[in-house]
Design an enzyme around this catalytic site. Sequence first.
Site, PDB file in Angstrom:
ATOM      1  N   ARG A 198       0.847  -1.208   0.000  1.00 57.44           N
ATOM      2  CA  ARG A 198       0.000   0.000   0.000  1.00 57.44           C
ATOM      3  C   ARG A 198       0.880   1.254   0.000  1.00 57.44           C
ATOM      4  NH1 ARG A 198      -4.309  -0.219   4.696  1.00 57.44           N
ATOM      5  NH2 ARG A 198      -4.798   1.819   3.774  1.00 57.44           N
TER       6      ARG A 198
ATOM      7  N   GLN B 121      -9.217  10.451   7.298  1.00 55.46           N
ATOM      8  CA  GLN B 121      -9.134   9.062   7.771  1.00 55.46           C
ATOM      9  C   GLN B 121      -8.052   8.313   6.987  1.00 55.46           C
ATOM     10  OE1 GLN B 121     -13.470   7.450   8.439  1.00 55.46           O
ATOM     11  NE2 GLN B 121     -13.534   9.038   6.840  1.00 55.46           N
ATOM     12  N   ASN B 122      -7.529   8.988   5.958  1.00 56.44           N
ATOM     13  CA  ASN B 122      -6.584   8.328   5.051  1.00 56.44           C
ATOM     14  C   ASN B 122      -5.183   8.295   5.637  1.00 56.44           C
ATOM     15  OD1 ASN B 122      -8.774   8.188   3.365  1.00 56.44           O
ATOM     16  ND2 ASN B 122      -8.166   9.935   2.104  1.00 56.44           N
TER      17      ASN B 122
ATOM     18  N   HIS C 245      -6.242   8.232  11.485  1.00 53.31           N
ATOM     19  CA  HIS C 245      -5.874   6.814  11.466  1.00 53.31           C
ATOM     20  C   HIS C 245      -4.394   6.604  11.197  1.00 53.31           C
ATOM     21  CE1 HIS C 245     -10.366   5.776  10.514  1.00 53.31           C
ATOM     22  NE2 HIS C 245     -10.154   6.084  11.778  1.00 53.31           N
TER      23      HIS C 245
ATOM     24  N   CYS D 219       8.296   1.144  16.233  1.00 57.28           N
ATOM     25  CA  CYS D 219       8.615  -0.169  16.811  1.00 57.28           C
ATOM     26  C   CYS D 219       7.384  -0.733  17.526  1.00 57.28           C
ATOM     27  CB  CYS D 219       9.778  -0.040  17.799  1.00 57.28           C
ATOM     28  SG  CYS D 219      10.164  -1.610  18.613  1.00 57.28           S
TER      29      CYS D 219
ATOM     30  N   CYS E 218       8.856  -1.026  21.479  1.00 59.46           N
ATOM     31  CA  CYS E 218       9.146   0.161  22.325  1.00 59.46           C
ATOM     32  C   CYS E 218       8.458   1.417  21.825  1.00 59.46           C
ATOM     33  CB  CYS E 218      10.664   0.384  22.416  1.00 59.46           C
ATOM     34  SG  CYS E 218      11.413   1.029  20.902  1.00 59.46           S
TER      35      CYS E 218
HETATM   36  P1  OAD Z   1     -14.736   3.403   2.305  1.00 57.97           P
HETATM   37  O1  OAD Z   1     -14.120   2.506   1.300  1.00 57.97           O
HETATM   38  O2  OAD Z   1     -15.589   2.825   3.423  1.00 57.97           O
HETATM   39  O3  OAD Z   1     -15.652   4.482   1.567  1.00 57.97           O
HETATM   40  C1  OAD Z   1     -15.115   5.178   0.455  1.00 57.97           C
HETATM   41  C2  OAD Z   1     -16.213   6.094  -0.052  1.00 57.97           C
HETATM   42  O4  OAD Z   1     -15.672   6.867  -1.124  1.00 57.97           O
HETATM   43  C3  OAD Z   1     -17.415   5.342  -0.607  1.00 57.97           C
HETATM   44  O5  OAD Z   1     -18.599   5.881  -0.042  1.00 57.97           O
HETATM   45  C4  OAD Z   1     -17.346   5.623  -2.126  1.00 57.97           C
HETATM   46  O6  OAD Z   1     -18.653   5.749  -2.682  1.00 57.97           O
HETATM   47  C5  OAD Z   1     -16.645   6.946  -2.153  1.00 57.97           C
HETATM   48  N1  OAD Z   1     -15.934   7.233  -3.396  1.00 57.97           N
HETATM   49  C6  OAD Z   1     -15.355   6.367  -4.263  1.00 57.97           C
HETATM   50  N2  OAD Z   1     -14.766   7.046  -5.283  1.00 57.97           N
HETATM   51  C7  OAD Z   1     -14.964   8.374  -5.026  1.00 57.97           C
HETATM   52  C8  OAD Z   1     -14.605   9.568  -5.691  1.00 57.97           C
HETATM   53  N3  OAD Z   1     -13.904   9.549  -6.828  1.00 57.97           N
HETATM   54  N4  OAD Z   1     -14.978  10.753  -5.136  1.00 57.97           N
HETATM   55  C9  OAD Z   1     -15.699  10.792  -3.980  1.00 57.97           C
HETATM   56  N5  OAD Z   1     -16.071   9.679  -3.288  1.00 57.97           N
HETATM   57  C10 OAD Z   1     -15.705   8.492  -3.822  1.00 57.97           C
HETATM   58  O7  OAD Z   1     -13.556   4.267   2.928  1.00 57.97           O
HETATM   59  P2  OAD Z   1     -13.592   5.191   4.208  1.00 57.97           P
HETATM   60  O8  OAD Z   1     -14.934   5.815   4.429  1.00 57.97           O
HETATM   61  O9  OAD Z   1     -12.435   6.120   4.103  1.00 57.97           O
HETATM   62  O10 OAD Z   1      -9.866   2.596   8.669  1.00 57.97           O
HETATM   63  O11 OAD Z   1     -13.306   4.131   5.396  1.00 57.97           O
HETATM   64  C11 OAD Z   1     -13.053   4.635   6.703  1.00 57.97           C
HETATM   65  C12 OAD Z   1     -12.065   3.719   7.351  1.00 57.97           C
HETATM   66  O12 OAD Z   1     -12.428   2.323   7.193  1.00 57.97           O
HETATM   67  C13 OAD Z   1     -10.658   3.810   6.768  1.00 57.97           C
HETATM   68  O13 OAD Z   1      -9.947   4.905   7.265  1.00 57.97           O
HETATM   69  C14 OAD Z   1     -10.057   2.502   7.254  1.00 57.97           C
HETATM   70  C15 OAD Z   1     -11.216   1.579   6.895  1.00 57.97           C
HETATM   71  O14 OAD Z   1     -11.209   0.396   7.614  1.00 57.97           O
HETATM   72  C16 OAD Z   1      -8.949   1.769   9.269  1.00 57.97           C
HETATM   73  O15 OAD Z   1      -8.337   0.939   8.631  1.00 57.97           O
HETATM   74  C17 OAD Z   1      -8.811   1.975  10.748  1.00 57.97           C
END
Ligand code: OAD
Length: 260
Positions: free
Chosen positions: A76, A107-108, A125, A133, A136
């Site tokens: 990634r 959240q990215n 996040h 580490c 530690c």
């Molecule tokens: P998701 O994959 O849950 O949601 C992504 C959103 O982006 C969806 O609603 C899509 O419809 C939308 N989308 C896709 N392409 C797009 C575009 N070009 N423009 C605008 N929107 C678009 O991802 P997150 O909501 O970020 O956390 O997920 C939140 C968290 O869940 C992440 O930070 C991660 C994940 O598990 C951890 O890993 C702790």
Amino acid sequence: MNPDASTAIPPELIAALQQADHVVVFTGAGVSAESGIPTFREALTGLWQRFDAEDLATPDAFRRDKELVWGWYEWRRMQVLRAQPNPAHVAIAGLAQLVPRLTVVTQNVDDLHERAGSTEVLHLHGSLHAPRCFACGRAHLLPPGIPEEPEGGRRLSPPSCQHCGGPVRPGVVWFGEALPEEVLDAAFAAAEACDLLLAIGTSGLVHPAARIPWLAKQAGAKVVQVNPTATALDDECTWTLRSAAGAVMPSLLSGLCQPK
Ligand code: OAD
């Protein structure tokens, strides 16, 4: 009532942005989708559709198979190093020049907001670029440059901590882990203080981050959503722009530049 907007920018939204003192931009994986970075929950291409979060994004997963977890996060990280900020990231950075105060809460775990020029970015996040580490907790400096990209799911041995010899882990928040408290407090404070919050590219499903648009609305802010598909946030929003962020954010920016 949530007027279902097309990609046209409602003039009332432009007026609200022109009058705002503090804007919060709350982003999820969708804002980086047009940079080629996979989201999590989209059918077929979402990371959680193709990989099992329980095997990759928890402390126990790392204890069980640190090579699998480290290899996946390096895959990634390579994707991010090879990616470029897209017009949405650039427009968000440009928006900061047009409003008195702008806070990006993301959240990215990529650095595309910063590479597009955003400065005040809160990473709820963590970051792929800040490994530490596992034993530690000390930060670990990764070698510069873009090494060859491991395929998704190929095992790689994590580096050892230069201080205690423990295994280095990705600098991201895993499921079951607390978010960085100061960052979360700052994000909640910004949500409660802003006049307008733009929720861009998030499904709004993962807490506590998902509280942020709701906190803003409860505090009287207008909430705007940019997402091509329906989400859990739909009923919280004053406006919903059913569009890809890279398509609509530049239009929003140019609308803001028009004379009041
Ligand atoms: P998701 O994959 O849950 O949601 C992504 C959103 O982006 C969806 O609603 C899509 O419809 C939308 N989308 C896709 N392409 C797009 C575009 N070009 N423009 C605008 N929107 C678009 O991802 P997150 O909501 O970020 O956390 O997920 C939140 C968290 O869940 C992440 O930070 C991660 C994940 O598990 C951890 O890993 C702790």
